[in-house]
Design a protein around this motif. Structure first.
Motif, PDB file in Angstrom:
ATOM      1  N   MET A  82      47.908 -24.826 -36.730  1.00 33.49           N
ATOM      2  CA  MET A  82      48.548 -25.885 -35.952  1.00 33.49           C
ATOM      3  C   MET A  82      49.009 -25.322 -34.636  1.00 33.49           C
ATOM      4  O   MET A  82      49.878 -24.438 -34.594  1.00 33.49           O
ATOM      5  N   ASN A  83      48.441 -25.818 -33.550  1.00 38.09           N
ATOM      6  CA  ASN A  83      48.805 -25.388 -32.201  1.00 38.09           C
ATOM      7  C   ASN A  83      49.412 -26.551 -31.428  1.00 38.09           C
ATOM      8  O   ASN A  83      49.254 -27.714 -31.813  1.00 38.09           O
ATOM      9  N   SER A  84      50.052 -26.228 -30.333  1.00 33.75           N
ATOM     10  CA  SER A  84      50.663 -27.251 -29.466  1.00 33.75           C
ATOM     11  C   SER A  84      51.499 -28.225 -30.293  1.00 33.75           C
ATOM     12  O   SER A  84      51.373 -29.458 -30.134  1.00 33.75           O
ATOM     13  N   LEU A  85      52.336 -27.707 -31.125  1.00 34.78           N
ATOM     14  CA  LEU A  85      53.116 -28.548 -32.020  1.00 34.78           C
ATOM     15  C   LEU A  85      54.095 -29.428 -31.264  1.00 34.78           C
ATOM     16  O   LEU A  85      54.639 -29.028 -30.216  1.00 34.78           O
ATOM     17  N   LYS A  86      54.305 -30.621 -31.801  1.00 39.54           N
ATOM     18  CA  LYS A  86      55.195 -31.604 -31.208  1.00 39.54           C
ATOM     19  C   LYS A  86      56.297 -31.945 -32.209  1.00 39.54           C
ATOM     20  O   LYS A  86      56.097 -31.808 -33.425  1.00 39.54           O
ATOM     21  N   PRO A  87      57.444 -32.420 -31.737  1.00 42.90           N
ATOM     22  CA  PRO A  87      58.502 -32.819 -32.673  1.00 42.90           C
ATOM     23  C   PRO A  87      58.011 -33.839 -33.707  1.00 42.90           C
ATOM     24  O   PRO A  87      58.475 -33.817 -34.857  1.00 42.90           O
ATOM     25  N   GLU A  88      57.094 -34.702 -33.318  1.00 36.69           N
ATOM     26  CA  GLU A  88      56.589 -35.713 -34.251  1.00 36.69           C
ATOM     27  C   GLU A  88      55.697 -35.127 -35.346  1.00 36.69           C
ATOM     28  O   GLU A  88      55.288 -35.836 -36.268  1.00 36.69           O
ATOM     29  N   ASP A  89      55.382 -33.843 -35.277  1.00 38.08           N
ATOM     30  CA  ASP A  89      54.648 -33.169 -36.348  1.00 38.08           C
ATOM     31  C   ASP A  89      55.591 -32.724 -37.472  1.00 38.08           C
ATOM     32  O   ASP A  89      55.126 -32.247 -38.507  1.00 38.08           O
ATOM     33  N   THR A  90      56.891 -32.879 -37.259  1.00 38.72           N
ATOM     34  CA  THR A  90      57.857 -32.490 -38.279  1.00 38.72           C
ATOM     35  C   THR A  90      57.658 -33.302 -39.548  1.00 38.72           C
ATOM     36  O   THR A  90      57.633 -34.535 -39.522  1.00 38.72           O
ATOM     37  N   ALA A  91      57.474 -32.609 -40.664  1.00 39.02           N
ATOM     38  CA  ALA A  91      57.207 -33.268 -41.947  1.00 39.02           C
ATOM     39  C   ALA A  91      57.081 -32.205 -43.030  1.00 39.02           C
ATOM     40  O   ALA A  91      57.026 -31.002 -42.734  1.00 39.02           O
ATOM     41  N   VAL A  92      57.017 -32.675 -44.267  1.00 39.94           N
ATOM     42  CA  VAL A  92      56.605 -31.803 -45.364  1.00 39.94           C
ATOM     43  C   VAL A  92      55.084 -31.907 -45.465  1.00 39.94           C
ATOM     44  O   VAL A  92      54.542 -33.019 -45.536  1.00 39.94           O
TER      45      VAL A  92
END
Length: 121
Positions: A82-92
């Motif tokens: 996972m690259n260029s992660l965004k806050p909306e990628d926050t999850a289990v």
């Protein structure tokens, strides 16, 4: 008994990278399609990416170009870069195996326990 165990989650700043792993353990012959799914608080579980035993991949539009799914069949391990992660990628993030074939039969829709990914802004 076959188990899927995820690892590699954590806390990262926006724009950063993480690599998730999912190790399949137990006595089995093969796994057909493996995939990553995620569930954010208050939301339904959603597909992130899948990969067939032959290496064909499929991605959710929201992660295309940023995430890469891969698998090492010899090591029975699934990965998600996972690259260029965004806050909306926050999850289990959960690992899934759609069909596991073994001498004792076939296990369908196997899930791991999940690993938390948190992306700060």
């Amino acid at each position: 008994q076959v188990q899927l165990v995820e690892s590699g989650g954590g806390l990262v700043q926006a724009g950063g990278s993480l690599r998730l792993s999912c190790a399949a353990s137990g006595n089995f012959f093969s796994i057909n399609v493996m995939g990553w799914y995620r569930q954010a608080p208050g939301k339904q579980r959603e597909l992130v990416a899948t990969i067939t035993s032959g290496g064909s991949t499929n991605y959710a539009d929201s992660v295309k170009g940023r995430f890469t799914i891969s698998r090492d069949n010899a090591k029975n391990t699934l990965y998600l870069q996972m690259n260029s992660l965004k806050p909306e990628d926050t999850a289990v993030y959960y690992c899934n195996a759609d069909r596991v074939r073994a001498h004792w039969g076939t296990k369908y829709d196997l899930w791991g326990q999940g690993t938390q990914v948190s992306v700060s802004s």
